[in-house]
Structure formats: structure tokens, C-alpha cells
Design a protein around this motif. Structure first.
Motif, mmCIF file in Angstrom:
data_model
loop_
_atom_site.group_PDB
_atom_site.id
_atom_site.type_symbol
_atom_site.label_atom_id
_atom_site.label_comp_id
_atom_site.label_asym_id
_atom_site.label_seq_id
_atom_site.Cartn_x
_atom_site.Cartn_y
_atom_site.Cartn_z
ATOM 1 N N GLU A 1 7.962 -14.782 9.070
ATOM 2 C CA GLU A 1 8.937 -14.280 8.179
ATOM 3 C C GLU A 1 8.995 -13.577 6.894
ATOM 4 O OE1 GLU A 1 7.980 -18.539 7.265
ATOM 5 O OE2 GLU A 1 7.909 -17.073 9.078
ATOM 6 N N ALA B 1 7.830 -9.937 7.723
ATOM 7 C CA ALA B 1 9.169 -9.192 8.028
ATOM 8 C C ALA B 1 9.954 -8.793 6.785
ATOM 9 C CB ALA B 1 10.346 -9.934 8.908
ATOM 10 N N GLU B 2 9.780 -9.480 5.550
ATOM 11 C CA GLU B 2 10.259 -9.710 4.390
ATOM 12 C C GLU B 2 9.638 -8.380 3.675
ATOM 13 O OE1 GLU B 2 12.673 -9.704 1.022
ATOM 14 O OE2 GLU B 2 13.030 -9.974 3.040
ATOM 15 N N SER B 3 8.213 -8.431 3.736
ATOM 16 C CA SER B 3 7.309 -7.179 3.207
ATOM 17 C C SER B 3 7.674 -6.020 3.982
ATOM 18 C CB SER B 3 6.104 -7.713 3.516
ATOM 19 O OG SER B 3 5.633 -8.731 2.466
ATOM 20 N N ASP B 4 7.996 -5.959 5.187
ATOM 21 C CA ASP B 4 8.273 -4.778 5.804
ATOM 22 C C ASP B 4 9.605 -4.157 5.309
ATOM 23 O OD1 ASP B 4 5.881 -5.127 7.472
ATOM 24 O OD2 ASP B 4 6.968 -5.859 9.162
ATOM 25 N N ARG B 5 10.477 -5.065 5.023
ATOM 26 C CA ARG B 5 11.824 -4.651 4.619
ATOM 27 C C ARG B 5 11.772 -4.071 3.215
ATOM 28 N NH1 ARG B 5 15.911 -6.017 1.261
ATOM 29 N NH2 ARG B 5 14.648 -7.823 0.453
ATOM 30 N N LEU B 6 10.943 -4.759 2.475
ATOM 31 C CA LEU B 6 10.559 -4.222 1.087
ATOM 32 C C LEU B 6 9.895 -3.051 1.016
ATOM 33 C CD1 LEU B 6 9.707 -7.617 -0.742
ATOM 34 C CD2 LEU B 6 11.760 -6.240 -1.087
ATOM 35 N N GLY C 1 10.590 -0.512 2.941
ATOM 36 C CA GLY C 1 11.531 0.682 3.198
ATOM 37 C C GLY C 1 12.380 0.987 1.899
ATOM 38 N N LEU C 2 12.078 0.241 0.788
ATOM 39 C CA LEU C 2 13.041 0.419 -0.263
ATOM 40 C C LEU C 2 12.345 1.339 -1.158
ATOM 41 C CD1 LEU C 2 14.301 -3.254 -1.238
ATOM 42 C CD2 LEU C 2 15.387 -1.583 0.186
ATOM 43 N N ALA D 1 11.987 -2.455 -4.621
ATOM 44 C CA ALA D 1 11.296 -3.560 -4.024
ATOM 45 C C ALA D 1 10.307 -4.423 -4.955
ATOM 46 C CB ALA D 1 9.936 -2.774 -3.256
#
Length: 308
Positions: free
Chosen positions: A149, A152-157, A159-160, A165
Motif C-alpha cells: 500500500e 502504491a502511494e509512492s507510485d501515485r505521488l 505521477g504528480l 508530491a
């Protein structure tokens, strides 16, 4: 706080802590953990008796160093290049009286600092002849260690935009920073932020160890959590920017056998990947293995007689 500051060519200020003899022929660079800062001396007795000049630099947003420029992605390689620029422009610019040959550099990195140490050696092989990698986690895709989890949050960040981020992760880390800064003193600082666990209790019982780690964490969060957020993003949300296989310096990999964060599997991965590497595991030690191993690290990076 760091005992020196220096302004890089870019205009960004860095904080530097130095130990030992500034005229010593041998220089050791120490790259701190995440969170962390340059003020941490793992073992003052070992640092004082080795004939060496120890240089530690606050990475951006920690201690006395300016944060990353707005809109720029935090970068392991840029942090390594900061070290090289400082050494070339200040430490290595002049040869002390009595030193007849160019001064040589060894670099040690603890935990996240190990990646910066490797990047420094890979990108500046003319400066570095020995590396000590201490309790440094391998890439998550090679040796899984980040909870899914959180990755996944690092991957989302990742993309910012960089500023967004850092801002979002800083907000997530704010309670951790608040807990560290709210402690009554260095000895009461919660140490989970630096990976300490029950296996480290014996190390933390040593003279001054808990206070030194606590002091480092308070200095790390002195500007808030943005330094830690940027550091984490540099190795979880974006590619590292260098290949450990490019390191040509002799490398010692040190790990704690009881380290749940970066134990044997991580050390073994680096042993396979870094060309000229050897591996030593310390029985009964956890992520704070840097403390009992510091004398060994210094003897490897600065071989030669000690001073009384």
C-alpha cells in the motif's frame, strides 16, 4: 546544528558537520539516514581515535540545508553531486602542509544514505576508492521491503508534479515530525522513524547513543517534514538515476543479522551487484548496526594506525 555552511554554485546552501583532524590525509564522507542529518556521530570514541577528517552533509531540507528547488524532483544523484562539488571546491582544493600526495576519500552511507554513497562512488570514481554500505535497503523490486500500500502511494505521488508530491507526503509525515519535536529531550525522542526496534535496545543502552540518535532526528525535522518527504520520494517514487554495478571502488557491505528492515537479503543483493564487494553481518544487531560497526567501518575506509 551543522557547524559549517557552504553555498553551492546553484545558490543552494548546504549544512556540513566535520569531525576529526581537518588536515588529516584521509577523508571519510558520511551520508546520513532518512530521516537524518549530518550531526550524528555513530561512535565518538571511534571517530576521535582514527586519523581521519570526517565530513557529513545535510541533504536538502534537513538540518541546515536548503530544500530542493521548487519544481525539481528530489534526486539521489543530485545529492551525490552536492558532495562532489563541496569536496572539490573546498576540502580538496588545497593540499595541507606536510601531505605530499592528493588526499583520498572513503564514503560511508547508513540506511538511505547508502544509496547516496553508492551514487557518489559511481558518478565520481576519481574521488572515491572505498565505500562502506551500512544497513541499506535494496531496490524494492529486487528485495521487497516496502508494504504494497505504501509503494502504491509512492507510485501515485510519482505521477504528480514534484512540489505537489512533496507537499502531500510532507502532510502524511507531519505527525511523525510533531512527535519528534514534541519530545522533552533527545533521550525521549521516538526512534521508530529511523528503523529502531527491540533488537536495537542493547545498542541504545550504550553511553549517549539514544541522545545522539534523538538529536539527529530533531535536527532532521527542524525545518519540518519536507526533507524526509523529498528523501523518500527520491528512492521510492522515481528511478535511482544510477546503477550500483558501476561502482568500481572497493566496497564493504555491513548489515545487522536482526535487522527486519534491511537484513541479510538486502546485503546479499548488494554483494551480488556491486563488482568489488564483501559482506559482513553483525550478530544481534538491528538497523542501528551503524553504532557498533562504526569502528570497523572507519578502519576499512581509513586503513592505518589510530591516534591516541
Amino acid at each position: 546544528m551543522a557547524n559549517l555552511t557552504h553555498t553551492l554554485r546553484s545558490g543552494r546552501r548546504i549544512g556540513i558537520t566535520t569531525l576529526g583532524d581537518p588536515d588529516a590525509e584521509r577523508i571519510v564522507v558520511f551520508c546520513h539516514s532518512a530521516p537524518g542529518s549530518s550531526v550524528f556521530d555513530p561512535d565518538p570514541d571511534a571517530s576521535a581515535t582514527r586519523d581521519v577528517h570526517i565530513v557529513a552533509i545535510d541533504r536538502p531540507g534537513y538540518g541546515a540545508s536548503d530544500p530542493w528547488p521548487y519544481g525539481e524532483w528530489p534526486s539521489i544523484t543530485r545529492a551525490a553531486d552536492d558532495i562532489a562539488e563541496y569536496l572539490r571546491s573546498v576540502i580538496l582544493a588545497e593540499t595541507p602542509i606536510g601531505v605530499e600526495r592528493p588526499r583520498t576519500v572513503g564514503v560511508a552511507g547508513w540506511s538511505a544514505g547508502g544509496r547516496v554513497a553508492l551514487a557518489f562512488a559511481a558518478r565520481h570514481p576519481d574521488l572515491v576508492d572505498r565505500v562502506a554500505l551500512v544497513a541499506t535497503p535494496a531496490p524494492n523490486e529486487a528485495v521487497p521491503w516496502i508494504p504494497p500500500e505504501l509503494q502504491a502511494e509512492s507510485d501515485r505521488l510519482g505521477g504528480l508534479a514534484p512540489a505537489e508530491a512533496v507537499q502531500q507526503l510532507s502532510a502524511q509525515l507531519q505527525p511523525q515530525a510533531d512527535a519528534v519535536l514534541a519530545a522533552d529531550g533527545e533521550g525521549d525522542v521516538p526512534l521508530d522513524a529511523v528503523g529502531a526496534s527491540a533488537v536495537d535496545d542493547a545498542v541504545l543502552a550504550g553511553p549517549g547513543v539514544r541522545d545522539r540518535v534523538g538529536r539527529m532526528l530533531r535536527d532532521a525535522f527542524r525545518q519540518g517534514p519536507a526533507g524526509a518527504a523529498a528523501d523518500i520520494l527520491s528512492y521510492t517514487a522515481r528511478p535511482w538515476g544510477f546503477d550500483p554495478a558501476d561502482v568500481r571502488a572497493k566496497t564493504l557491505i555491513v548489515g545487522g543479522q536482526g535487522d527486519a528492515l534491511a537484513g541479510n537479503a538486502h546485503a546479499a543483493w548488494y554483494k551480488r551487484v556491486v563488482p568489488d564487494a564483501r559482506m559482513e553481518m553483525v550478530p544481534g544487531a538491528g538497523h542501528l548496526v551503524i553504532v557498533p560497526a562504526w569502528g570497523r567501518v572507519l578502519s576499512y575506509l581509513a586503513p592505518g594506525p589510530t591516534r591516541s
